[in-house]
Design a protein around this motif. Sequence first.
Motif, PDB file in Angstrom:
ATOM      1  N   THR A  63      -4.554   5.622   7.016  1.00 58.63           N
ATOM      2  CA  THR A  63      -6.603   5.360   6.030  1.00 58.63           C
ATOM      3  C   THR A  63      -5.894   4.256   5.643  1.00 58.63           C
ATOM      4  O   THR A  63      -7.056   3.745   5.341  1.00 58.63           O
ATOM      5  N   THR A  64      -5.542   3.783   5.013  1.00 57.49           N
ATOM      6  CA  THR A  64      -5.450   2.523   4.300  1.00 57.49           C
ATOM      7  C   THR A  64      -5.936   1.131   6.030  1.00 57.49           C
ATOM      8  O   THR A  64      -6.448   0.308   5.414  1.00 57.49           O
ATOM      9  N   VAL A  65      -5.789   1.618   7.379  1.00 58.59           N
ATOM     10  CA  VAL A  65      -6.324   0.789   8.175  1.00 58.59           C
ATOM     11  C   VAL A  65      -7.996   1.375   8.209  1.00 58.59           C
ATOM     12  O   VAL A  65      -8.650   0.654   8.394  1.00 58.59           O
ATOM     13  N   PHE A 240       7.674   6.752  -2.333  1.00 58.11           N
ATOM     14  CA  PHE A 240       7.757   7.244  -1.679  1.00 58.11           C
ATOM     15  C   PHE A 240       6.816   6.230  -0.364  1.00 58.11           C
ATOM     16  O   PHE A 240       7.358   6.113   0.746  1.00 58.11           O
ATOM     17  N   VAL A 241       6.792   4.916  -0.813  1.00 59.08           N
ATOM     18  CA  VAL A 241       6.106   3.878   0.652  1.00 59.08           C
ATOM     19  C   VAL A 241       7.515   3.111   0.676  1.00 59.08           C
ATOM     20  O   VAL A 241       7.519   2.932   1.813  1.00 59.08           O
ATOM     21  N   MET A 257       6.535  -7.004   0.534  1.00 62.62           N
ATOM     22  CA  MET A 257       5.192  -6.458  -0.174  1.00 62.62           C
ATOM     23  C   MET A 257       4.716  -6.858   0.076  1.00 62.62           C
ATOM     24  O   MET A 257       3.223  -5.724  -0.255  1.00 62.62           O
ATOM     25  N   PRO A 258       3.171  -7.553   0.247  1.00 59.71           N
ATOM     26  CA  PRO A 258       2.207  -8.200   1.142  1.00 59.71           C
ATOM     27  C   PRO A 258       2.154  -7.313   1.946  1.00 59.71           C
ATOM     28  O   PRO A 258       0.819  -6.628   1.468  1.00 59.71           O
ATOM     29  N   LEU A 259       2.705  -6.310   2.671  1.00 58.19           N
ATOM     30  CA  LEU A 259       2.318  -5.358   3.226  1.00 58.19           C
ATOM     31  C   LEU A 259       2.088  -4.068   2.807  1.00 58.19           C
ATOM     32  O   LEU A 259       1.886  -2.911   3.304  1.00 58.19           O
ATOM     33  N   LEU A 260       3.784  -3.574   2.045  1.00 55.71           N
ATOM     34  CA  LEU A 260       3.436  -2.128   1.332  1.00 55.71           C
ATOM     35  C   LEU A 260       2.429  -2.346  -0.249  1.00 55.71           C
ATOM     36  O   LEU A 260       1.941  -0.690  -0.120  1.00 55.71           O
ATOM     37  N   LEU A 265      -1.013   1.193  -3.112  1.00 51.64           N
ATOM     38  CA  LEU A 265      -2.845   1.267  -3.588  1.00 51.64           C
ATOM     39  C   LEU A 265      -3.574   2.629  -2.698  1.00 51.64           C
ATOM     40  O   LEU A 265      -4.374   2.715  -3.185  1.00 51.64           O
ATOM     41  N   CYS A 266      -3.584   2.585  -1.711  1.00 51.40           N
ATOM     42  CA  CYS A 266      -4.047   3.523  -0.873  1.00 51.40           C
ATOM     43  C   CYS A 266      -3.710   4.968  -0.395  1.00 51.40           C
ATOM     44  O   CYS A 266      -4.529   5.553  -1.853  1.00 51.40           O
ATOM     45  N   ARG A 267      -2.599   5.094  -1.272  1.00 51.63           N
ATOM     46  CA  ARG A 267      -2.146   6.415  -1.386  1.00 51.63           C
ATOM     47  C   ARG A 267      -1.897   6.668  -2.344  1.00 51.63           C
ATOM     48  O   ARG A 267      -2.622   8.059  -2.985  1.00 51.63           O
ATOM     49  N   TRP A 268      -2.858   5.856  -3.750  1.00 48.93           N
ATOM     50  CA  TRP A 268      -2.546   6.124  -5.021  1.00 48.93           C
ATOM     51  C   TRP A 268      -3.844   6.706  -5.205  1.00 48.93           C
ATOM     52  O   TRP A 268      -4.279   8.002  -6.144  1.00 48.93           O
TER      53      TRP A 268
END
Length: 313
Positions: A63-65, A240-241, A257-260, A265-268
């Motif tokens: 979803t993020t992609v 969760f991530v 962290m830059p990848l996480l 944010l997307c999951r939220w």
Amino acid sequence: MFTGWMREFPLGRGLSPHEDASRFDAHAPQSVTPAERACLVRFNSTYIDLIDRRFRLRGMVSTTVVLLGTLGLFLLGFFLLFTVVIPNLEGDGWDWVMYAMVAACVIGAPALFWHITLRYEFFTYVWYPTRFNRRNRTVYFFTGGKEGAVSVRWDEAVFYIGRGTSEEFLRDLRCSIIEDHVVKRTFAVGHYFDDELKIRAIWEFLRRYMEDGPAEVVDTIDGRQMNLSVVPSLRNCYLFVVASLGPAMLSARFILMPLLLPLVLCRWLVLRSCRMPVWPQWVEEACAIDADDPLRLVETDVMAQEQAVASST
């Protein structure tokens, strides 16, 4: 593991040889220790609620992609509009080609991505519970919408181990409603794993709860505290991530962290756009619990990070 969510489970057929060979018998104990594997959301003497398989994927990598790709194409469309189309308007056929390119980027791409992915994520339900009522020996599947829920008798439900379609090494617990040897409905229960023994442990947890009672499994829950929280908070999304990294990568979470952060944010955003499931009244009436139930566990508002990491791997 998108089958049964973004793609429907195949229906109108019999069980495949693999599915039939992995069918569970509710009266046959498994040679594994029962474990809820961070799938449990509610526990009491009347029923338990388990998470749905898709919850683990909500707002994550795919979803993020897609969201970032959609935003990129949208911005590209505006870039072309102001740098190529508008400065070169001459009223010829080339202008219409530019208009078409801009329309495809600005309108077409977001519409396409919404249809194939995002509409299954945003503005749906935070989670889709499966409820096991041991007193009336019924399994309820939350579906939402006008249907609300589907029920099947525990003794008539067919549970077996499902396999991933594109990632065949993944396993999950599935339940099919079968009539006259034909599959009418199929649901996935709990998280998916790459270890079949973990699926068997979840099944044994369910089997003992339904057949032997809650006292037989409550002590298998770590500290009698549920690890998973379905509250769509920013903190829970972060935990969760991080838990999804597994123990081997946990120590590197600050480096990653830059990848996480985009995943968090997307999951939220996905979960905050969704509403919490509400069981139909007929289900709630059939699942009334005792006010003084001594085995009722408190639902947690914050995901237990360390325990969830251990349970998700």
